[in-house]
Design a protein around this motif. Structure first.
Motif, PDB file in Angstrom:
ATOM      1  N   ARG A 386      73.322  28.564  24.603  1.00 49.99           N
ATOM      2  CA  ARG A 386      72.023  29.098  24.983  1.00 49.99           C
ATOM      3  C   ARG A 386      71.289  28.157  25.935  1.00 49.99           C
ATOM      4  N   THR A 389      72.813  28.459  29.316  1.00 52.59           N
ATOM      5  CA  THR A 389      72.440  29.750  29.921  1.00 52.59           C
ATOM      6  C   THR A 389      71.045  29.641  30.528  1.00 52.59           C
ATOM      7  N   ARG A 391      69.521  26.948  31.460  1.00 52.05           N
ATOM      8  CA  ARG A 391      69.545  26.039  32.603  1.00 52.05           C
ATOM      9  C   ARG A 391      70.021  26.785  33.865  1.00 52.05           C
ATOM     10  N   LEU A 392      71.099  27.545  33.714  1.00 49.44           N
ATOM     11  CA  LEU A 392      71.617  28.297  34.864  1.00 49.44           C
ATOM     12  C   LEU A 392      70.654  29.400  35.302  1.00 49.44           C
ATOM     13  N   ASP A 395      68.248  29.650  38.549  1.00 51.36           N
ATOM     14  CA  ASP A 395      68.566  30.162  39.880  1.00 51.36           C
ATOM     15  C   ASP A 395      69.764  31.103  39.937  1.00 51.36           C
ATOM     16  N   GLN A 396      70.511  31.246  38.850  1.00 49.31           N
ATOM     17  CA  GLN A 396      71.674  32.143  38.900  1.00 49.31           C
ATOM     18  C   GLN A 396      71.287  33.514  38.328  1.00 49.31           C
ATOM     19  N   PRO A 397      71.342  34.545  39.150  1.00 49.18           N
ATOM     20  CA  PRO A 397      70.923  35.874  38.663  1.00 49.18           C
ATOM     21  C   PRO A 397      71.706  36.348  37.440  1.00 49.18           C
ATOM     22  N   PHE A 398      72.987  36.061  37.380  1.00 48.95           N
ATOM     23  CA  PHE A 398      73.756  36.563  36.224  1.00 48.95           C
ATOM     24  C   PHE A 398      73.260  35.918  34.939  1.00 48.95           C
ATOM     25  N   LYS A 401      70.166  37.477  33.595  1.00 52.01           N
ATOM     26  CA  LYS A 401      70.467  38.702  32.842  1.00 52.01           C
ATOM     27  C   LYS A 401      70.949  38.384  31.428  1.00 52.01           C
ATOM     28  N   LEU A 402      71.607  37.225  31.286  1.00 56.43           N
ATOM     29  CA  LEU A 402      72.123  36.845  29.961  1.00 56.43           C
ATOM     30  C   LEU A 402      71.022  36.423  29.003  1.00 56.43           C
ATOM     31  N   ASN A 404      68.258  36.553  26.638  1.00 54.40           N
ATOM     32  CA  ASN A 404      67.916  37.722  25.848  1.00 54.40           C
ATOM     33  C   ASN A 404      66.723  37.441  24.950  1.00 54.40           C
TER      34      ASN A 404
ATOM     35  N   ILE B   4      74.884  30.046  44.683  1.00 53.65           N
ATOM     36  CA  ILE B   4      74.237  31.061  43.839  1.00 53.65           C
ATOM     37  C   ILE B   4      75.103  32.318  43.918  1.00 53.65           C
ATOM     38  N   TYR B   5      75.638  32.694  42.774  1.00 52.76           N
ATOM     39  CA  TYR B   5      76.570  33.819  42.756  1.00 52.76           C
ATOM     40  C   TYR B   5      75.845  35.132  42.468  1.00 52.76           C
ATOM     41  N   ASP B   7      75.248  38.576  40.559  1.00 58.14           N
ATOM     42  CA  ASP B   7      75.518  38.966  39.175  1.00 58.14           C
ATOM     43  C   ASP B   7      76.614  40.022  39.147  1.00 58.14           C
ATOM     44  N   ARG B   8      77.703  39.705  38.446  1.00 61.46           N
ATOM     45  CA  ARG B   8      78.771  40.703  38.311  1.00 61.46           C
ATOM     46  C   ARG B   8      79.030  41.063  36.852  1.00 61.46           C
ATOM     47  N   GLN B  13      76.635  42.134  29.950  1.00 63.32           N
ATOM     48  CA  GLN B  13      76.398  40.723  29.649  1.00 63.32           C
ATOM     49  C   GLN B  13      76.170  40.461  28.165  1.00 63.32           C
ATOM     50  N   ASP B  14      75.437  41.352  27.501  1.00 61.28           N
ATOM     51  CA  ASP B  14      75.146  41.096  26.085  1.00 61.28           C
ATOM     52  C   ASP B  14      76.398  41.248  25.225  1.00 61.28           C
ATOM     53  N   TYR B  17      78.440  38.091  25.771  1.00 62.47           N
ATOM     54  CA  TYR B  17      77.867  36.917  25.099  1.00 62.47           C
ATOM     55  C   TYR B  17      78.139  36.974  23.597  1.00 62.47           C
ATOM     56  N   TYR B  63      74.260  21.010  38.066  1.00 65.77           N
ATOM     57  CA  TYR B  63      73.126  21.159  37.145  1.00 65.77           C
ATOM     58  C   TYR B  63      72.982  19.945  36.219  1.00 65.77           C
TER      59      TYR B  63
END
Lengths: 538, 66
Positions: A386, A389, A391-392, A395-398, A401-402, A404, B4-5, B7-8, B13-14, B17, B63
């Motif tokens: 977590r 997640t 931390r990323l 700036d990381q869009p994916f 989304k994670l 929650n 910066i990738y 989102d795929r 995603q849930d 995870y 990071y």
């Protein structure tokens, strides 16, 4: 000013002195679900008696987040606009990790909808508005406060109830009983039905504070703020929401095994709130310490007894899926039960309430369990994933989304279920309506106002709609001898396409789509969606 | 260097995870670390493109000091 609770007077029911004629429907519980149920049935011409053991509206704000779909349903029931006017509209959520904002999201970035993604409004206001609305149907809604149902028996063609009042007990019969009696449902308990799922050990403190200044910093923002590991409450999570009347909702995760009684005291709570709001003066309106469960009944329909709302399913509060899920139960059940009672639909239609809403509840439980698991890591490994997640997610869009912090309530799709005729369209069969502004000869309107309440066939663009008994017709961007509208700013055409006809159920879900709607195909789709009684069945 | 990738992963995603957490269920710290290592190697083999893999390594490493 704190909310002014006015007790509803007890009126001695007729059953105390003489047997009452059998009622169509008895609704147990006058919370938001029971009240909405009574109004929905009344709009379909069905009379009900609503029995509640209490005589005031919800104590404490409880359910506060009402979703777009709920507001659209409550628009049909006649209280949506009032809720929108009083409620706090919000659509931006911000997630923080520590003191730092990780990212924000906008829930409804597009124009052209009557209702916003969410409003916040205390449950006591919702119940007050619903009770006032119920009073518009004095011949169809019989509201009975301090009438506690103490027993019931399904007798095959009706349910017999025993009711206790301050002036004694009486008996009552109804063709159907709808249990809207909440998470601890006495109806469910009496029937010994298994309520299964996951119980979470974490405890949360929920508090409403009233303050003139905003706890959201300098600007008074109507947003949802969620913190993972906030500086004022290390290692835990926190949620801040704005309600009307300068009331703010704070949710704090507590330590595992915290003493609930000790936590729910002003001595413990006031310092916790001061840590968030600083020196700004506030008043504590209401607080509660709770654990939650994600559970549901296996079956919502048991003969003549039907469960709706929390009596059928409970979820964690993160995601606003409790009250909103219950209102969708009402929306799904109302027209079906009315059609069965009217004798036009086969009782099998009620079984599809089980199919459709049990699926909806399972989806709500899945989402809310996953949110809860993300918010409350159980092991160092879960905490590590977590933290990385988050931390990323800067700036990381994916990764954004994670993160929650609650997947906020959206209507579930009923695609592929028995009532829907399979087909392809931008809004496929099984979807709840997508609203859009319309303009007609009598002024501006919204798609939701035109299609809900009855089976409605809507034609977009250049195609003529056939006349089918029991189906209302609406044209968009066409001229015909039925009501026609222009798609304001072309929103409706962008959302539904053109050269298509959509058949909506009374609950505003698409049940069939047509490129060339002929009368027999539309009638067949309608009969399928309504489980229409065939001549030879009668 | 950091990329910066796009989102795929969504809309799953849930579910992913949750499955990842389930995969670690019941393991102690050392076992979990080992599982993560195997997972990285398996995913690398699945991705198979060295330039992409180097980019992922650089991005993950970038990071470290934040």
């Amino acid at each position: 000013m704190p909310y002014d609770y006015k007790p509803f007077p007890f009126v001695a029911p007729p059953g105390l002195t003489a047997p009452e004629p059998r009622h169509k429907v008895a609704i147990v519980g006058a919370g938001p679900i029971g009240l909405a149920m009574a109004i929905d049935l009344a709009l379909h011409g069905v009379a009900s008696v609503v029995l509640d053991d209490n005589d005031v509206v919800s104590v404490g704000s409880r359910a506060i987040c009402w979703s777009k779909r709920t507001l659209e349903i409550l628009d049909r029931l006649g209280v949506g606009e009032r809720m929108l006017e009083k409620g706090v509209t919000w659509k931006v959520g911000r997630n923080f990790h520590g003191a730092e904002e990780v990212y924000s999201f906008d829930l409804l970035p597009e124009e052209g909808h009557k209702y916003p993604a969410f409003i916040n409004l205390q449950q006591y206001y919702v119940e007050e508005y619903l009770i006032e609305r119920a009073r518009d149907f004095p011949d169809l809604i019989d509201l009975r406060f301090r009438n506690e149902v103490t027993g019931h028996e399904d007798r095959g063609d009706h349910v017999a109830l025993t009711v206790a009042t301050p002036e004694g007990d009486y008996a009552l019969e109804a063709e159907y009983l709808i249990a809207c009696d909440g998470a601890g449902s006495p109806t469910r308990e009496r029937m010994g039905l298994a309520f299964t799922g996951q119980t979470f050990e974490e405890q949360f403190l929920i508090a409403d504070i009233e303050m003139a200044d905003s706890p959201f910093g300098d600007a008074d923002l109507s947003e949802r703020w969620f913190w993972f590991d906030p500086p004022f409450h290390p290692g835990k999570s926190a949620l801040l929401h704005m309600q009307p009347d300068h009331v703010y909702r704070i949710d704090l995760q507590l330590d595992l095994g915290a003493d609930a009684k000790a936590e729910a005291t002003e001595a413990k709570v006031i310092p916790r709130i001061k840590a968030i709001v600083g020196d700004k003066p506030f008043r504590l309106d209401w607080m509660s310490v709770y654990k939650f469960r994600c559970m549901k009944l296996d079956r919502f329909v048991h003969g003549r007894v039907i469960f709706a709302g929390d009596s059928a399913h409970v979820v964690s509060p993160f995601g606003a899926r409790g009250g909103n899920g219950g209102i969708q139960d009402v929306d799904n059940l109302g027209w079906k039960l009315a059609a069965v009672l009217a004798g036009t639909s086969d009782p099998a239609l009620i079984e599809t309430y089980q199919e459709e809403r049990s699926h909806g509840a399972a989806e709500n439980i899945l989402n809310s369990s996953r949110s809860t698991n993300f918010m409350t890591p159980k092991t160092p490994l879960e905490a590590l994933f977590r933290a990385e997640t988050l931390r990323l997610a800067h700036d990381q869009p994916f990764a954004q989304k994670l993160v929650n912090s609650g997947r906020l309530s959206l209507p579930c799709s009923l695609e592929g279920m028995a009532l829907q005729t399979p087909g392809y369209a931008q809004v496929p069969p099984g979807s709840a309506l997508v609203d859009a502004p319309l303009s007609g000869d009598d002024g501006d309107s919204w798609l939701l106002e035109e299609v809900q309440g009855d089976f409605t066939l809507v034609g977009f663009g250049d195609l003529l709609l056939p006349e089918v008994e029991g189906v209302r017709r609406i044209g968009v961007n066409q001229r015909a001898d039925y009501p026609c509208f222009v798609a304001t700013n072309n929103h409706a055409v962008r959302r539904y396409g053109t050269g298509k006809a959509y058949l909506f159920r009374p609950d505003g879900h698409v049940c069939a789509v047509f490129d060339r709607p002929d009368a027999s195909a539309v009638a067949a789709a309608r009969d399928r969606a309504a489980c229409t009684m065939q001549e030879d069945d009668a | 260097m950091r990329t910066i990738y796009p989102d795929r992963l969504s809309p799953d995603q849930d579910a992913f995870y949750n499955a990842l957490m389930d995969a670690h269920h019941g393991l102690d710290d050392a076992e979990s670390q080992a599982l993560n290592a195997r997972l990285v190697l398996l995913m690398a083999n699945r991705i198979a493109d060295l330039a992409v893999l180097r980019d992922l390594l650089d991005t993950a490493r970038s990071y470290r000091d934040e």
